[in-house]
Design an enzyme around this catalytic site. Structure first.
Site, PDB file in Angstrom:
ATOM      1  N   GLY A   1      26.344  10.234 -30.992  1.00 57.22           N
ATOM      2  CA  GLY A   1      27.742   9.824 -30.805  1.00 57.22           C
ATOM      3  C   GLY A   1      28.478   9.478 -32.085  1.00 57.22           C
ATOM      4  N   SER A   2      27.949   9.929 -33.247  1.00 53.90           N
ATOM      5  CA  SER A   2      28.626   9.528 -34.495  1.00 53.90           C
ATOM      6  C   SER A   2      30.003  10.178 -34.621  1.00 53.90           C
ATOM      7  CB  SER A   2      27.752   9.858 -35.706  1.00 53.90           C
ATOM      8  OG  SER A   2      27.604  11.246 -35.862  1.00 53.90           O
ATOM      9  N   ASN A   3      30.171  11.389 -34.110  1.00 53.60           N
ATOM     10  CA  ASN A   3      31.507  12.018 -34.172  1.00 53.60           C
ATOM     11  C   ASN A   3      32.476  11.340 -33.220  1.00 53.60           C
ATOM     12  OD1 ASN A   3      31.788  14.478 -36.040  1.00 53.60           O
ATOM     13  ND2 ASN A   3      29.733  14.695 -35.170  1.00 53.60           N
TER      14      ASN A   3
ATOM     15  N   LYS B   1      23.849  24.414 -18.946  1.00 51.39           N
ATOM     16  CA  LYS B   1      25.197  24.323 -18.368  1.00 51.39           C
ATOM     17  C   LYS B   1      25.208  23.224 -17.310  1.00 51.39           C
ATOM     18  CE  LYS B   1      24.258  27.747 -14.781  1.00 51.39           C
ATOM     19  NZ  LYS B   1      24.615  28.979 -14.108  1.00 51.39           N
TER      20      LYS B   1
ATOM     21  N   MET C   1      25.920  19.312 -25.491  1.00 53.04           N
ATOM     22  CA  MET C   1      25.040  20.462 -25.678  1.00 53.04           C
ATOM     23  C   MET C   1      24.972  21.374 -24.449  1.00 53.04           C
ATOM     24  SD  MET C   1      24.592  19.852 -28.725  1.00 53.04           S
ATOM     25  CE  MET C   1      23.274  20.672 -29.574  1.00 53.04           C
ATOM     26  N   ARG C   2      26.084  21.521 -23.747  1.00 60.17           N
ATOM     27  CA  ARG C   2      26.125  22.448 -22.605  1.00 60.17           C
ATOM     28  C   ARG C   2      27.360  23.322 -22.710  1.00 60.17           C
ATOM     29  NH1 ARG C   2      22.487  20.766 -18.569  1.00 60.17           N
ATOM     30  NH2 ARG C   2      21.513  18.870 -19.331  1.00 60.17           N
TER      31      ARG C   2
ATOM     32  N   ILE D   1      30.679  25.261 -21.553  1.00 54.06           N
ATOM     33  CA  ILE D   1      31.804  24.883 -20.696  1.00 54.06           C
ATOM     34  C   ILE D   1      32.211  26.139 -19.930  1.00 54.06           C
ATOM     35  CG2 ILE D   1      34.231  24.123 -20.789  1.00 54.06           C
ATOM     36  CD1 ILE D   1      32.243  21.901 -21.520  1.00 54.06           C
TER      37      ILE D   1
ATOM     38  N   ASN E   1      35.891  21.747 -29.968  1.00 56.49           N
ATOM     39  CA  ASN E   1      34.480  21.469 -30.259  1.00 56.49           C
ATOM     40  C   ASN E   1      34.274  21.374 -31.762  1.00 56.49           C
ATOM     41  OD1 ASN E   1      31.630  21.250 -29.772  1.00 56.49           O
ATOM     42  ND2 ASN E   1      31.388  23.427 -30.238  1.00 56.49           N
TER      43      ASN E   1
ATOM     44  N   HIS F   1      31.118  22.152 -34.550  1.00 55.21           N
ATOM     45  CA  HIS F   1      29.818  22.820 -34.628  1.00 55.21           C
ATOM     46  C   HIS F   1      29.312  22.751 -36.071  1.00 55.21           C
ATOM     47  CE1 HIS F   1      26.639  25.602 -33.601  1.00 55.21           C
ATOM     48  NE2 HIS F   1      26.908  26.217 -34.751  1.00 55.21           N
TER      49      HIS F   1
HETATM   50  C1  GAR Z   1      27.199  17.224 -34.567  1.00 56.69           C
HETATM   51  O1  GAR Z   1      26.692  17.602 -35.819  1.00 56.69           O
HETATM   52  C2  GAR Z   1      27.874  18.395 -33.907  1.00 56.69           C
HETATM   53  O2  GAR Z   1      28.483  19.266 -34.813  1.00 56.69           O
HETATM   54  C3  GAR Z   1      26.717  19.051 -33.214  1.00 56.69           C
HETATM   55  O3  GAR Z   1      25.956  17.999 -32.712  1.00 56.69           O
HETATM   56  C4  GAR Z   1      26.073  16.893 -33.595  1.00 56.69           C
HETATM   57  C5  GAR Z   1      26.363  15.660 -32.771  1.00 56.69           C
HETATM   58  O4  GAR Z   1      26.152  14.504 -33.515  1.00 56.69           O
HETATM   59  N1  GAR Z   1      27.142  19.948 -32.190  1.00 56.69           N
HETATM   60  C6  GAR Z   1      26.497  21.068 -31.873  1.00 56.69           C
HETATM   61  O5  GAR Z   1      25.474  21.416 -32.407  1.00 56.69           O
HETATM   62  C7  GAR Z   1      27.147  21.876 -30.762  1.00 56.69           C
HETATM   63  N2  GAR Z   1      26.596  23.186 -30.706  1.00 56.69           N
HETATM   64  P1  GAR Z   1      26.741  13.127 -33.007  1.00 56.69           P
HETATM   65  O6  GAR Z   1      26.246  12.933 -31.591  1.00 56.69           O
HETATM   66  O7  GAR Z   1      26.182  12.109 -33.954  1.00 56.69           O
HETATM   67  O8  GAR Z   1      28.243  13.217 -33.093  1.00 56.69           O
END
Ligand code: GAR
Length: 203
Positions: free
Chosen positions: A13-15, A66, A93-94, A96, A110, A112
């Protein structure tokens, strides 16, 4: 009125935290109203709670990559009940599916951890290291029916060092993401970036 954000995640959840913090500091003029998660004990729910944002676990159903149709409807309903205008995927990670896309047309974004179109899908930092590229990065993009194929809003490169492991590289990419994602959302909300299908206009 400020846009209402719904944030979906499956992990640390850091983002999500970076986006909420940007809203709370005024860098991003938007109101984060709901965090939804498909993993019961994921860190994202704890970080949401610390920030006084409603966080809910909604089970995904029986599939790995999904949401089941029923569960997808529950995600959509939860977002609609909270009056969400924009849906931000932050480590969700699913894939949409089309009903979700139809419920929030051109309003799902999103992030990535690669420079798309290179290394879509799972484990992007590990894919980049195995391939042997010297530069990877992160991409903010609109969500469409494909896997990491939507219109690109923002990108930033991150160098790979010979010592990097997938984990060390991913942590460095995340540091970049925490700056890039709130900025990209702000650019979308203020109209600095406009998206029409695959076309992205930057003012
Ligand atoms: C992030 O690096 C994001 O870009 C990636 O998961 C991480 C989530 O980190 N997303 C994917 O790989 C989607 N295909 P977080 O939970 O610390 O935000």
């Amino acid at each position: 009125m400020a846009a209402k954000l719904g944030i979906l995640g499956s992990g640390a959840g850091s983002n999500m935290a970076a986006i909420v913090d940007a809203c709370q500091s005024g860098l991003l003029v938007a109101e984060p109203v709901l965090v939804l998660c498909d993993v019961e004990n994921a860190g994202i729910l704890e970080l949401a709670k610390e920030r006084q944002i409603t966080g809910r676990f909604i089970p995904p159903g029986p599939f790995k990559s999904k949401l089941s149709d029923d569960m997808e409807r529950r995600y959509i309903e939860a977002l609609q009940e909270a009056d969400v205008n924009w849906v931000l995927l932050a480590g969700f990670m699913r894939i949409i599916k089309s009903e979700f896309l139809r419920a929030f047309p051109e309003r799902i974004v999103n992030i990535h951890p690669s420079l798309l179109p290179s290394f879509p899908g799972l484990n992007a930092p590990a894919q980049a290291i195995s391939y042997g590229v010297q530069v990877t990065g992160t991409t903010v993009h609109m969500v469409d029916q494909g896997i990491d194929t939507g219109a690109i809003i923002a990108q930033e490169p991150v160098s790979i060092t010979p010592e990097d492991t997938p984990e060390s590289l991913h942590e460095r990419i995340k540091t970049t993401e925490h700056r890039l994602y709130p900025q990209a959302i702000s650019d979308l909300l203020t109209g600095k970036i406009k998206v029409c299908g695959r076309q992205v206009i930057r003012n």
